[in-house]
Design an enzyme around this catalytic site. Structure first.
Site, PDB file in Angstrom:
ATOM      1  N   ARG A   1      63.208  56.083  43.847  1.00  0.00           N
ATOM      2  CA  ARG A   1      62.947  55.330  45.078  1.00  0.00           C
ATOM      3  C   ARG A   1      62.222  54.023  44.801  1.00  0.00           C
ATOM      4  O   ARG A   1      62.516  53.001  45.422  1.00  0.00           O
ATOM      5  CB  ARG A   1      62.157  56.204  46.065  1.00  0.00           C
TER       6      ARG A   1
ATOM      7  N   TYR B   1      71.019  55.099  49.595  1.00  0.00           N
ATOM      8  CA  TYR B   1      70.824  56.176  48.615  1.00  0.00           C
ATOM      9  C   TYR B   1      69.366  56.384  48.237  1.00  0.00           C
ATOM     10  O   TYR B   1      68.503  55.587  48.573  1.00  0.00           O
ATOM     11  CB  TYR B   1      71.719  56.018  47.399  1.00  0.00           C
ATOM     12  N   GLU B   2      69.118  57.490  47.590  1.00  0.00           N
ATOM     13  CA  GLU B   2      67.759  57.969  47.264  1.00  0.00           C
ATOM     14  C   GLU B   2      66.924  58.176  48.525  1.00  0.00           C
ATOM     15  O   GLU B   2      65.720  57.938  48.530  1.00  0.00           O
ATOM     16  CB  GLU B   2      67.048  57.022  46.292  1.00  0.00           C
ATOM     17  N   GLY B   3      67.562  58.654  49.574  1.00  0.00           N
ATOM     18  CA  GLY B   3      66.883  58.861  50.848  1.00  0.00           C
ATOM     19  C   GLY B   3      67.083  57.662  51.741  1.00  0.00           C
ATOM     20  O   GLY B   3      66.466  56.615  51.523  1.00  0.00           O
TER      21      GLY B   3
ATOM     22  N   GLN C   1      62.915  57.471  54.843  1.00  0.00           N
ATOM     23  CA  GLN C   1      61.681  56.899  54.302  1.00  0.00           C
ATOM     24  C   GLN C   1      60.672  56.672  55.418  1.00  0.00           C
ATOM     25  O   GLN C   1      59.467  56.924  55.250  1.00  0.00           O
ATOM     26  CB  GLN C   1      61.981  55.562  53.599  1.00  0.00           C
TER      27      GLN C   1
END
Length: 596
Positions: free
Chosen positions: A296, A440-442, A447
């Site tokens: 992230r 991506y990555e959350g 977030q």
């Protein structure tokens, strides 16, 4: 054809003058990279990024990756050779501990050069980027044998790594995953299932690919409590620790994507593949979060990186493109028109990008420095404060910098006008590549929920209160300074809005959880405004001191102008965010589903 110039001078200004890099010489690794070596390392990274990595950016976008009939993947022309130069230069190993073949230098330095490489070619640099995250997870949760077996080759770059979370039916809600692991009776497991969206899942740039795969051991509890993490290499290692027989893992296809065409984003099929548990049984999510948090921060850096290169190319075009006359009179009377950089609305786009980029770079490097303190300091209190900062800022850096990175790529494209919509100018690629970083990555909505739902209340609000105090103390310390007062007044107003929003959430979110969800994205960006504002306050203070001392450079003068722009034209957005947060969720949730 786009161009790129690594911001070495700005990075050195931040590290040496704003963040006090040399004050941390007592931390392991910092003394090995003093100021003169720091400049040399950044200079060498800049050369590789500008001259080798960036020229392949357009090639990667046009050619993409090709899956061959045997399931192997060929990367775009020149990618492997550039990766080899990156690997041979030791860039993969910069911040890895020496005991595993790394150089043990500061993570702060790794982050600084990481921006250069990612700006130059985001798709190419995702291959080593994912490897860094896999290394971090193995070092944190692997056994000594796993560390010795896998990490040195990954640090060397001859093996690369991936993270395998997502399944066709299962994205953010990992409790739904179906991939299964069956004990084989010899200490290993047999992994079966399908994973999608796997960046760098299969390629031709390394001898082996070490997949970290989430799966559920047969009989494990349902939901996230029953997930385990496994090391599943592309090639099973032989008795000597070298790649041997092909494992039961293959690339079923390459996703057809909007951008990052140079990265092989794969559908990965696991068919009775041999894997080894990493960390505790049913403790996979905890182990994977080490990798996800690393990723992230890296994705936040991607947002900054795309924003920076888009800005640079927009500035170059605005200086050269002749169109119309300045509203205040001709600025190039010897020509038929003025360069478009004289027009206020073009300036609005350019200065806004610059203000976000320079503060974003400062925020990334400040947070990277906190990571070094958290992992290297022998002072327990300092480690705790730094760790608090990391947890708090990870969703802010990921969410805010990628949202702003995409916005700035679009703004840069707008500066080009119609030419920005034509592929040959390269601005379309920046827009398309930047878009994935918000997802991506959350996804960034996740977030925002992480910040509001978890980070604010964590440890009794210790981290957020420390941040509020840091901003408040800076404003108070500089309140009486006539040159700083206009900036600190605006920063204090932003802080007041952020504190009011925090108080509103405390009073209204528990009884009505949808209030938290409705407020979360605005709160994330309000928090980002204040964090970036603190960075501008610190940069302006240093620049003003240099002006007062009579030794300011053009860089320092420009900092003061850009800081003033940020506080006059960007920071006032805090009031709009507060107004939306305070409105609550009622109008947002009022429409019946069938009314949409």
């Amino acid at each position: 054809m786009t161009t790129y110039k690594a911001p070495v001078a700005d990075t050195l200004f931040l590290l040496n003058e704003v963040l006090g890099y040399e004050r941390h010489a007592n931390l392991p690794g910092f003394a090995d990279a003093p100021a003169d070596m720091l400049e040399a390392i950044l200079g060498e990274a800049a050369k590789l990024a500008e001259n080798v990595v960036h020229p392949l950016n357009r090639i990667g976008d046009v050619e993409g990756c090709v899956r061959n009939d045997d399931g192997s993947v060929t990367t775009p022309k020149g990618f492997k050779e550039a990766y080899d130069q990156y690997r041979e230069g030791g860039w993969m190993s910069l911040a890895i501990p020496a005991e595993f073949g790394g150089q043990g230098l500061p993570y702060t330095l790794h982050s600084a050069v990481g921006e250069f490489f990612s700006s130059a070619n985001m798709a190419l640099m995702m291959y080593p980027g994912l490897t860094q995250g896999a290394i971090a997870a193995i070092l944190e949760h692997g056994t000594d044998e796993q560390k010795q077996t896998f990490v040195p080759k990954m640090v060397e770059g001859v093996w690369t790594g991936t993270m395998n979370l997502t399944e066709p039916h299962c994205g953010t809600d990992l409790g739904l995953l179906r991939s299964k692991a069956v004990p084989a009776g010899d200490g290993s497991y047999r992994i079966s299932g399908q994973k999608i969206f796997i960046s760098a899942g299969e390629h031709d740039m390394s001898e082996n690919v070490i997949h970290l795969v989430l799966a559920r051991i047969e009989g494990a509890p349902e939901g996230v409590k029953g997930i385990s993490l496994f090391i599943v290499p592309k090639f099973v290692l032989d008795a000597d620790g070298n790649p041997g027989k092909r494992n039961g893992v293959s690339c079923g296809s390459i996703e057809e994507k909007m951008g990052i065409h140079g990265n092989a984003t794969c559908v990965m099929n696991y068919d009775d593949a041999q894997g080894w548990l990493i960390g505790e049984e049913n403790g996979g999510l905890k182990a994977m979060f080490v990798m996800m948090n690393e990723a992230r921060l890296g994705v936040g850096l991607q947002g900054l990186s795309i924003s920076e290169i888009a800005y640079q190319n927009a500035v170059a075009y605005a200086r050269e493109r002749i169109q119309g006359r300045s509203l205040s009179g001709p600025k190039a009377p010897d020509k038929k028109a003025d360069p478009i950089i004289v027009h206020p609305d073009i300036r609005r786009n350019l200065v806004n990008m610059r203000a976000i980029n320079e503060a974003g770079r400062a925020l990334v490097l400040w947070t990277a420095l906190q990571s070094d303190i958290a992992h290297r300091s022998d002072d327990a209190a300092a480690r705790q404060a730094a760790s608090d900062h990391l947890g708090l800022m990870t969703p802010v850096i990921k969410g805010v910098l990628t949202d702003k990175g995409f916005d700035n790529a679009v703004a840069a494209q707008q500066v080009f006008g119609g030419h920005g919509y034509i592929e040959e100018h390269g601005m379309s690629q920046f827009v398309r590549d930047a878009r994935i970083a918000m997802i991506y990555e959350g996804a960034n909505g996740i977030q925002a929920l992480d910040l509001v739902g978890r980070k604010l209340a964590q440890n009794g609000g210790r981290a957020v209160q420390a941040f509020f105090k840091e901003v408040g103390d800076f404003c108070e310390e500089n309140r009486a300074d006539e040159t700083m007062a206009p900036l600190t007044k605006a920063l204090k107003k932003g802080l007041n809005d952020l504190q009011a929003a925090t108080m509103w959430l405390m009073q209204n979110a528990m009884a009505k959880p949808d209030n938290a969800g409705a407020a979360s994205t605005d709160y994330l960006h309000l928090f980002g405004l204040v964090a970036l504002g603190l960075m501008w306050g610190r940069m302006a203070k240093v620049a003003q001191n240099r002006v007062a001392a009579g030794d300011a450079t053009a860089l320092h003068e420009a900092k003061l102008v850009t800081a003033r722009y940020y506080f006059e034209r960007v920071m006032p957005e805090s009031a709009a965010h507060l107004a939306r947060i305070s409105a609550g969720c009622d109008s947002m949730m009022a429409l019946a589903e069938d009314a949409f």
